[in-house]
Design a protein around this motif. Structure first.
Motif, PDB file in Angstrom:
ATOM      1  N   ALA A 372       0.813  -1.220   0.000  1.00 43.17           N
ATOM      2  CA  ALA A 372       0.000   0.000   0.000  1.00 43.17           C
ATOM      3  C   ALA A 372       0.843   1.265   0.000  1.00 43.17           C
ATOM      4  O   ALA A 372       0.330   2.349  -0.284  1.00 43.17           O
ATOM      5  N   GLY A 373       2.123   1.165   0.345  1.00 39.16           N
ATOM      6  CA  GLY A 373       2.977   2.339   0.427  1.00 39.16           C
ATOM      7  C   GLY A 373       3.302   2.765   1.847  1.00 39.16           C
ATOM      8  O   GLY A 373       4.036   3.734   2.046  1.00 39.16           O
ATOM      9  N   LYS A 374       2.794   2.036   2.844  1.00 35.85           N
ATOM     10  CA  LYS A 374       3.021   2.480   4.227  1.00 35.85           C
ATOM     11  C   LYS A 374       4.470   2.293   4.641  1.00 35.85           C
ATOM     12  O   LYS A 374       5.020   3.130   5.371  1.00 35.85           O
ATOM     13  N   THR A 375       5.123   1.193   4.198  1.00 35.34           N
ATOM     14  CA  THR A 375       6.526   0.997   4.548  1.00 35.34           C
ATOM     15  C   THR A 375       7.399   2.059   3.890  1.00 35.34           C
ATOM     16  O   THR A 375       8.345   2.573   4.500  1.00 35.34           O
ATOM     17  N   THR A 376       7.068   2.429   2.651  1.00 36.06           N
ATOM     18  CA  THR A 376       7.804   3.506   1.975  1.00 36.06           C
ATOM     19  C   THR A 376       7.620   4.818   2.721  1.00 36.06           C
ATOM     20  O   THR A 376       8.580   5.566   2.957  1.00 36.06           O
ATOM     21  N   THR A 377       6.379   5.121   3.122  1.00 41.78           N
ATOM     22  CA  THR A 377       6.115   6.325   3.926  1.00 41.78           C
ATOM     23  C   THR A 377       6.908   6.275   5.225  1.00 41.78           C
ATOM     24  O   THR A 377       7.538   7.262   5.633  1.00 41.78           O
ATOM     25  N   PHE A 378       6.889   5.140   5.870  1.00 42.91           N
ATOM     26  CA  PHE A 378       7.586   4.947   7.140  1.00 42.91           C
ATOM     27  C   PHE A 378       9.079   5.216   6.985  1.00 42.91           C
ATOM     28  O   PHE A 378       9.697   5.917   7.789  1.00 42.91           O
ATOM     29  N   ARG A 379       9.677   4.682   5.931  1.00 43.33           N
ATOM     30  CA  ARG A 379      11.121   4.848   5.721  1.00 43.33           C
ATOM     31  C   ARG A 379      11.466   6.302   5.404  1.00 43.33           C
ATOM     32  O   ARG A 379      12.536   6.787   5.793  1.00 43.33           O
ATOM     33  N   MET A 380      10.584   7.010   4.733  1.00 49.06           N
ATOM     34  CA  MET A 380      10.828   8.434   4.493  1.00 49.06           C
ATOM     35  C   MET A 380      10.764   9.226   5.802  1.00 49.06           C
ATOM     36  O   MET A 380      11.560  10.130   6.037  1.00 49.06           O
ATOM     37  N   LEU A 381       9.803   8.878   6.675  1.00 51.53           N
ATOM     38  CA  LEU A 381       9.693   9.566   7.963  1.00 51.53           C
ATOM     39  C   LEU A 381      10.941   9.349   8.817  1.00 51.53           C
ATOM     40  O   LEU A 381      11.345  10.235   9.577  1.00 51.53           O
ATOM     41  N   CYS A 382      11.553   8.167   8.711  1.00 49.37           N
ATOM     42  CA  CYS A 382      12.749   7.849   9.488  1.00 49.37           C
ATOM     43  C   CYS A 382      14.013   8.460   8.890  1.00 49.37           C
ATOM     44  O   CYS A 382      15.079   8.377   9.500  1.00 49.37           O
ATOM     45  N   GLY A 383      13.908   9.025   7.693  1.00 55.89           N
ATOM     46  CA  GLY A 383      15.095   9.546   7.028  1.00 55.89           C
ATOM     47  C   GLY A 383      15.913   8.479   6.340  1.00 55.89           C
ATOM     48  O   GLY A 383      17.067   8.714   5.964  1.00 55.89           O
ATOM     49  N   LEU A 384      15.346   7.292   6.150  1.00 59.36           N
ATOM     50  CA  LEU A 384      16.062   6.197   5.497  1.00 59.36           C
ATOM     51  C   LEU A 384      15.880   6.208   3.985  1.00 59.36           C
ATOM     52  O   LEU A 384      16.593   5.494   3.275  1.00 59.36           O
ATOM     53  N   LEU A 385      14.940   6.994   3.483  1.00 62.18           N
ATOM     54  CA  LEU A 385      14.626   7.036   2.059  1.00 62.18           C
ATOM     55  C   LEU A 385      14.223   8.461   1.699  1.00 62.18           C
ATOM     56  O   LEU A 385      13.356   9.043   2.359  1.00 62.18           O
ATOM     57  N   PRO A 386      14.840   9.064   0.686  1.00 55.88           N
ATOM     58  CA  PRO A 386      14.463  10.437   0.329  1.00 55.88           C
ATOM     59  C   PRO A 386      13.126  10.485  -0.400  1.00 55.88           C
ATOM     60  O   PRO A 386      12.767   9.560  -1.137  1.00 55.88           O
ATOM     61  N   ALA A 387      12.388  11.574  -0.186  1.00 57.40           N
ATOM     62  CA  ALA A 387      11.128  11.781  -0.907  1.00 57.40           C
ATOM     63  C   ALA A 387      11.419  12.267  -2.319  1.00 57.40           C
ATOM     64  O   ALA A 387      12.425  12.936  -2.569  1.00 57.40           O
ATOM     65  N   SER A 388      10.537  11.912  -3.259  1.00 58.10           N
ATOM     66  CA  SER A 388      10.655  12.444  -4.619  1.00 58.10           C
ATOM     67  C   SER A 388      10.213  13.897  -4.669  1.00 58.10           C
ATOM     68  O   SER A 388      10.794  14.708  -5.390  1.00 58.10           O
ATOM     69  N   SER A 389       9.171  14.222  -3.915  1.00 62.03           N
ATOM     70  CA  SER A 389       8.712  15.605  -3.797  1.00 62.03           C
ATOM     71  C   SER A 389       7.836  15.733  -2.565  1.00 62.03           C
ATOM     72  O   SER A 389       7.470  14.730  -1.944  1.00 62.03           O
ATOM     73  N   GLY A 390       7.490  16.979  -2.216  1.00 61.65           N
ATOM     74  CA  GLY A 390       6.660  17.229  -1.054  1.00 61.65           C
ATOM     75  C   GLY A 390       7.473  17.750   0.114  1.00 61.65           C
ATOM     76  O   GLY A 390       8.702  17.898   0.040  1.00 61.65           O
ATOM     77  N   PHE A 391       6.782  18.034   1.214  1.00 63.24           N
ATOM     78  CA  PHE A 391       7.407  18.614   2.404  1.00 63.24           C
ATOM     79  C   PHE A 391       7.338  17.613   3.541  1.00 63.24           C
ATOM     80  O   PHE A 391       6.289  17.011   3.796  1.00 63.24           O
ATOM     81  N   LEU A 392       8.459  17.451   4.240  1.00 66.83           N
ATOM     82  CA  LEU A 392       8.528  16.484   5.344  1.00 66.83           C
ATOM     83  C   LEU A 392       9.432  17.043   6.433  1.00 66.83           C
ATOM     84  O   LEU A 392      10.645  17.203   6.242  1.00 66.83           O
ATOM     85  N   ARG A 393       8.830  17.360   7.595  1.00 61.59           N
ATOM     86  CA  ARG A 393       9.580  17.874   8.735  1.00 61.59           C
ATOM     87  C   ARG A 393       9.393  16.912   9.916  1.00 61.59           C
ATOM     88  O   ARG A 393       8.266  16.555  10.269  1.00 61.59           O
ATOM     89  N   VAL A 394      10.502  16.514  10.519  1.00 62.85           N
ATOM     90  CA  VAL A 394      10.490  15.587  11.646  1.00 62.85           C
ATOM     91  C   VAL A 394      11.314  16.201  12.776  1.00 62.85           C
ATOM     92  O   VAL A 394      12.477  16.559  12.584  1.00 62.85           O
ATOM     93  N   ALA A 395      10.696  16.311  13.955  1.00 58.64           N
ATOM     94  CA  ALA A 395      11.362  16.877  15.134  1.00 58.64           C
ATOM     95  C   ALA A 395      11.957  18.242  14.826  1.00 58.64           C
ATOM     96  O   ALA A 395      13.068  18.570  15.253  1.00 58.64           O
ATOM     97  N   GLY A 396      11.214  19.043  14.074  1.00 62.83           N
ATOM     98  CA  GLY A 396      11.641  20.394  13.763  1.00 62.83           C
ATOM     99  C   GLY A 396      12.686  20.508  12.676  1.00 62.83           C
ATOM    100  O   GLY A 396      13.188  21.605  12.403  1.00 62.83           O
ATOM    101  N   VAL A 397      13.040  19.410  12.015  1.00 64.71           N
ATOM    102  CA  VAL A 397      14.097  19.400  11.008  1.00 64.71           C
ATOM    103  C   VAL A 397      13.500  19.004   9.657  1.00 64.71           C
ATOM    104  O   VAL A 397      12.745  18.019   9.560  1.00 64.71           O
ATOM    105  N   ASP A 398      13.831  19.755   8.604  1.00 66.81           N
ATOM    106  CA  ASP A 398      13.399  19.429   7.250  1.00 66.81           C
ATOM    107  C   ASP A 398      14.235  18.251   6.749  1.00 66.81           C
ATOM    108  O   ASP A 398      15.453  18.358   6.572  1.00 66.81           O
ATOM    109  N   LEU A 399      13.569  17.104   6.526  1.00 61.36           N
ATOM    110  CA  LEU A 399      14.301  15.900   6.149  1.00 61.36           C
ATOM    111  C   LEU A 399      14.927  15.988   4.765  1.00 61.36           C
ATOM    112  O   LEU A 399      15.844  15.237   4.451  1.00 61.36           O
TER     113      LEU A 399
END
Length: 587
Positions: A372-399
């Motif tokens: 479904a894409g949840k593992t890919t989403t999860f890995r992007m949130l962890c900083g293990l996989l870069p996003a192709s586009s969009g905005f992602l901030r974790v703990a105040g830091v732009d990934l």
């Protein structure tokens, strides 16, 4: 041997030699049972109960002590004669990921000597049952987890066996695929009178079986029809309502702490399912856990299972008490912000414009079918996989600009044990603590703290690879929390865990959340979504639902008159989303 039994065991034992410096392991200790022919039989029990060992003995892969007859053959005397008549699907079935679906089927047919004439009819039936007919040219490695399991089952059944052995076939499989796998197995039993023995951690699956054997520490704890296993819990089961505005997990935590009166408690549909130590149907002024209201409930097989196990492990599931009172620690302050997140692999869109926020102190669930894409989403949130586009901030830091800085603020526990198995518990903690930048007295203090928090002091010098599953999970959690992260990411942490281990795990997560840690978790156990403050359901890379468990159940069609569990809600939302997508594609 009885004509009505495909497996007859009498005083079966299996011991494994001691590892260096260790003691001999008794995996099975005097098991006697009869498994009926032409029916479904379930083996259930905690980790280390002996379920897999028993299946391997029945399959003729190891030699038993005692008497074990399979299809009226002495398996110790002639294991090959048994193997010629059975099919066995182990937990990690050996698909060849570079080969296509069709090539995998052909390979297993060649191995089993299935003739060309037999293959035509058998393939057609298997591909129809598994719905893999459209994917025969697709490499197995590019199938979703659920499709891989269905292909594994099809390869196991390329010949027509007299007995089918399945070792936890639905571990790591989403509810839709789990339902489809069971439909296939049930169809084989109904149409071909196939005899099936399955080990499972899902006790609702055991409820479908004609006979259930409960194993514990290598011994047979109970056996009978599902109603026989339920019987010890009859009259002890209730559903309790938490105070207004309180998550069910907090009431559950208080109930689990009340070991004098409570056997078990688990969230269910926004409430808590409770097993009391005595049948107290009449409400009292002081309800356990300060629950608002109680009503009696019919016992399930899982309730009977928990009663049996708690009698032998009265403190199982208890966790170190929280340093804070049980309260909802979540705030309105976002600690994760996701806007229009996209991830592509070539032309394939794995995540398609997903947006959500996670607040500080929340338990946030990412749910979805396999693929479904949840593992890919999860890995992007962890900083293990870069996003192709969009905005992602974790703990105040732009990934997208500072992923390394963000990773220092998070902890991560993967689905598979990812620590060094040849190192001791202490050596793993020391190594990973140093990698997190901890040294000297600070490192020693944090190691001492997590050893105590997760009850690992007695195992500190043990090789981590030899720990029981539940202790390996505790160690993984301890490593993930060594550097006191703001956010803990958990990727299917209870996959393959038994009901006792899952209770213990979530009791600890409730404690962490109460102490202010933000938790992001993926899971295929839909009952675990009830522990979350909010959940997301994804499919085909798109967000289908977002909200509290109650809001998601309402979106799926729950009403006051018709209550739903989370699995029903999940399946309803995903099926509705797929129908909508099909209609849009055809328009």
């Amino acid at each position: 041997m009885s004509e009505a039994a495909v497996v007859v065991a009498r005083d079966v034992r299996k011991r494994f030699p001691a590892a260096r410096g260790g003691r001999e392991t008794v995996a099975l200790d005097g098991i006697s049972l009869d498994a009926p022919a032409g029916a479904l039989t379930a083996l259930v029990g905690p980790d280390g109960a002996g379920k897999t060992t028993l299946l391997r003995l029945v399959a003729g892969l190891m030699k038993p002590e005692g008497s074990l007859r399979v299809l009226d053959v002495d398996v110790a005397a002639d294991p090959q004669a048994v193997q010629n008549r059975i099919s066995y699907m182990p937990q990690r079935f050996g698909l060849y990921e570079d080969l296509s679906v069709q090539e995998n089927l052909d390979l297993y047919a060649d191995l089993h000597g299935v003739s060309r004439e037999q293959r035509r009819g058998r393939y057609a039936r298997l591909l129809e049952m598994t719905d893999l007919g459209r994917f025969t040219a697709r490499p197995a490695g590019k199938l979703s987890g659920g499709m891989k399991q269905k292909l594994g089952l099809a390869c196991t059944l390329v010949r027509s066996p007299e007995l089918l052995l399945l070792d936890e076939p639905t571990v790591g499989v989403d509810p839709l695929s789990r339902r489809e796998l069971w439909q296939i197995v049930q169809q084989l039993v109904d149409d071909e009178r196939l005899s099936v023995i399955v080990s499972t951690t899902y006790l609702d699956e055991a409820e479908r079986c004609a006979r259930v054997f409960v194993l514990h520490e290598g011994r047979l704890l109970a056996q009978g029809r599902p109603e026989d296993i339920r019987r010890p819990a009859q009259g002890l089961c209730f559903v309790a309502s938490p105070p207004p505005g309180e998550p069910a997990r907090l009431l559950q935590a208080r109930l689990l702490d009340d070991t004098d009166r409570i056997i078990d408690a688990v969230p269910q549909g926004g409430e808590v399912r409770v097993i009391r130590r005595q049948a107290q149907r009449k409400e009292t002024a002081q309800q356990p856990g300060h629950a608002r209201a109680w009503r009696p409930a019919e016992a399930r097989l899982e309730d009977g299972f928990m009663v049996l196990l708690r009698e032998r492990q009265p403190k199982a599931g208890a966790a170190a008490p929280s340093t804070a009172p049980y309260a909802q620690a979540a705030s309105d302050e976002p600690i994760i912000e996701v806007r229009d997140l996209v991830r592509k692999f070539g032309d394939f869109v794995a995540v398609d414009r997903t947006s959500f926020t996670v607040n500080k102190g929340e338990i946030f669930g990412l749910l979805g079918p396999n693929g479904a894409g949840k593992t890919t989403t999860f890995r992007m949130l962890c900083g293990l996989l870069p996003a192709s586009s969009g905005f992602l901030r974790v703990a105040g830091v732009d990934l997208r600009t500072a992923p390394a800085r963000a990773r220092r603020r998070v902890g991560y526990v993967s689905q598979r044990f990812a620590l060094y198995g040849n190192l001791s518990v202490m050596e793993n903690l020391t190594f990973f603590g140093s990698a997190y930048g901890l040294h000297g007295e600070r490192l020693r203090a944090r190691i001492a703290a997590v050893l105590a928090q997760f009850g690992l002091e007695a195992q500190a010098q043990a090789a981590s690879g030899r720990l029981p599953g539940g202790y390996r999970q505790r160690l993984a959690m301890a490593v993930g929390l060594l550097h006191e992260p703001d956010i803990l990411f958990l990727d299917e942490p209870t996959s393959g865990a038994d009901a006792l281990a899952r209770r213990e795990f979530w009791r600890r997560i409730t404690t962490l959340a109460a102490d202010g840690t933000t938790i992001v978790v993926t899971t295929h156990f839909m009952e675990e979504a009830e522990y979350c403050d909010r959940i997301v359901i994804q499919d085909a890379g798109r967000l289908l639902a977002l909200g509290t468990p109650q809001q998601v159940r309402r979106q799926a069609g729950e009403t006051d008159a018709h209550r739903m569990n989370m699995e029903e809600a999940f399946i309803g939302i995903v099926e509705r989303g797929r129908k909508r997508e099909t209609a849009e594609a055809q328009a």
